[in-house]
Design a protein around this motif. Structure first.
Motif, PDB file in Angstrom:
ATOM      1  N   LEU A  55       0.828  -1.206   0.000  1.00 35.09           N
ATOM      2  CA  LEU A  55       0.000   0.000   0.000  1.00 35.09           C
ATOM      3  C   LEU A  55       0.863   1.257   0.000  1.00 35.09           C
ATOM      4  N   ASN A  58       2.841   1.738  -3.365  1.00 39.38           N
ATOM      5  CA  ASN A  58       2.113   2.083  -4.586  1.00 39.38           C
ATOM      6  C   ASN A  58       1.248   3.327  -4.451  1.00 39.38           C
ATOM      7  N   PHE A  59       0.731   3.611  -3.253  1.00 38.98           N
ATOM      8  CA  PHE A  59      -0.230   4.709  -3.103  1.00 38.98           C
ATOM      9  C   PHE A  59       0.406   6.011  -2.627  1.00 38.98           C
ATOM     10  N   SER A  65       2.106  12.621  -9.942  1.00 37.10           N
ATOM     11  CA  SER A  65       0.757  12.848  -9.419  1.00 37.10           C
ATOM     12  C   SER A  65       0.354  14.312  -9.518  1.00 37.10           C
ATOM     13  N   TYR A 232      -8.900   6.176 -11.646  1.00 38.25           N
ATOM     14  CA  TYR A 232      -7.443   6.067 -11.505  1.00 38.25           C
ATOM     15  C   TYR A 232      -7.037   4.703 -10.965  1.00 38.25           C
ATOM     16  N   PHE A 233      -7.832   4.186 -10.030  1.00 33.44           N
ATOM     17  CA  PHE A 233      -7.506   2.887  -9.441  1.00 33.44           C
ATOM     18  C   PHE A 233      -7.573   1.775 -10.485  1.00 33.44           C
ATOM     19  N   PHE A 236      -4.724   1.606 -12.872  1.00 33.28           N
ATOM     20  CA  PHE A 236      -3.447   1.283 -12.233  1.00 33.28           C
ATOM     21  C   PHE A 236      -2.589   2.522 -11.983  1.00 33.28           C
ATOM     22  N   ARG A 237      -3.236   3.686 -11.910  1.00 34.40           N
ATOM     23  CA  ARG A 237      -2.513   4.903 -11.550  1.00 34.40           C
ATOM     24  C   ARG A 237      -2.696   5.111 -10.040  1.00 34.40           C
ATOM     25  N   TYR A 238      -2.017   4.254  -9.290  1.00 35.49           N
ATOM     26  CA  TYR A 238      -2.202   4.233  -7.851  1.00 35.49           C
ATOM     27  C   TYR A 238      -1.687   5.502  -7.181  1.00 35.49           C
ATOM     28  N   ASP A 239      -0.663   6.120  -7.762  1.00 31.68           N
ATOM     29  CA  ASP A 239      -0.140   7.340  -7.158  1.00 31.68           C
ATOM     30  C   ASP A 239      -1.180   8.460  -7.189  1.00 31.68           C
ATOM     31  N   ALA A 241      -4.476   7.907  -7.296  1.00 31.75           N
ATOM     32  CA  ALA A 241      -5.504   7.491  -6.336  1.00 31.75           C
ATOM     33  C   ALA A 241      -5.057   7.806  -4.912  1.00 31.75           C
ATOM     34  N   GLY A 242      -3.779   7.616  -4.635  1.00 28.02           N
ATOM     35  CA  GLY A 242      -3.259   7.956  -3.315  1.00 28.02           C
ATOM     36  C   GLY A 242      -3.315   9.450  -3.035  1.00 28.02           C
TER      37      GLY A 242
END
Length: 267
Positions: A55, A58-59, A65, A232-233, A236-239, A241-242
């Motif tokens: 977590l 990736n986030f 971002s 975004y999730f 796969f753009r986790y950054d 989403a974070g």
């Protein structure tokens, strides 16, 4: 005739025994539930550290971002507006229903029962269920999210406002009635000024709560920052989403601090 009281040792022994029985029952319920759903408790606990590491790896927002900041702030602003507007409108209706449904101010006992039942029904339906029900009629739109938050908030605040009004000193209302004040004078001169501080606190609390719920509702209604997080999730753009999660947390903290300041000012 003398009344015998249990000794302190006996009292605490009985108390520990009751607590032990309750604890054993709760553990038994947990074990039975995990057995029925085939949940592997120890395996899940072992995987927690790896999940937390993934977590944070990736986030965590990165330099990339920042390029998503504009759309995120725009959708976050829309989500905030929906949260505030649904809460304010619901609070106005809730205040009317609470005055009509409170035991000390209701015009008729039957009306009180109907309002309390309606408030309990509205608030016991989760906001996600409201969003799914309204989705069939109003499709994916901001208005669907507004209505889902409105109905849930209406039931919650009606119940909270009703209890607040009922907790007020009834002697003040009786004093107003004794000097010849009519129903509306008792409400506007006796009830509302006395309960204004507590009612405002409830409204501010619901704005904070609805901002979090609006994010979840946006996943279903395809609007606001919730939809953007889902997009975004799944991309796969986790950054990114974070970054959304971080900005939501910051906004909620700012709202909480602002609410605290307002409560102190009106206390």
């Amino acid at each position: 005739m003398k009344t015998s009281f249990p000794s302190p040792q006996s009292f605490f022994r009985q108390r520990r025994l009751r607590l032990s029985v309750v604890l054993i029952i709760l553990i038994g319920i947990y074990v039975l539930s995990m057995t029925i759903v085939n949940f592997q408790t120890w395996t899940s606990i072992v995987k927690i550290p790896a999940g937390i590491i993934w977590l944070f790896h990736n986030f965590i927002p990165t330099e990339r971002s920042i390029s998503y900041l504009g759309p995120i702030l725009y959708q976050l602003w829309r989500t905030l507006l929906v949260s505030i507007s649904s809460t304010i409108i619901a609070s106005l209706f809730s205040l009317v229903f609470a005055i009509l449904g409170a035991q000390t101010t209701t015009p008729h006992p039957v009306l009180r029962i109907v309002i309390r039942f309606g408030a309990s029904l509205l608030r016991n339906i989760p906001v996600v269920a409201w969003a799914m029900i309204l989705l069939f009629s109003f499709k994916q739109s901001d208005f669907t999210g507004f209505l889902a938050l409105f109905f849930m908030t209406l039931g919650y605040l009606t119940r909270a406002f009703t209890e607040t009004i009922e907790d007020l000193d009834a002697e003040k209302l009786q004093a107003l009635q004794a000097v010849g004040a009519n129903y509306f004078q008792c409400v506007f001169c006796g009830v509302l000024p006395e309960a204004a501080s507590t009612l405002t606190s409830w409204v501010l609390y619901m704005i904070e709560n609805n901002l979090r719920d609006a994010t979840l509702v946006g996943l279903l209604t395809g609007t606001g920052v919730g939809f953007l997080f889902d997009f975004y999730f799944k991309s796969f753009r986790y950054d990114a989403a974070g970054l959304i999660v971080l900005l939501i947390a910051i906004l909620v903290i700012v709202l909480e601090l602002t609410s605290t300041m307002i409560r102190r000012a009106i206390a």
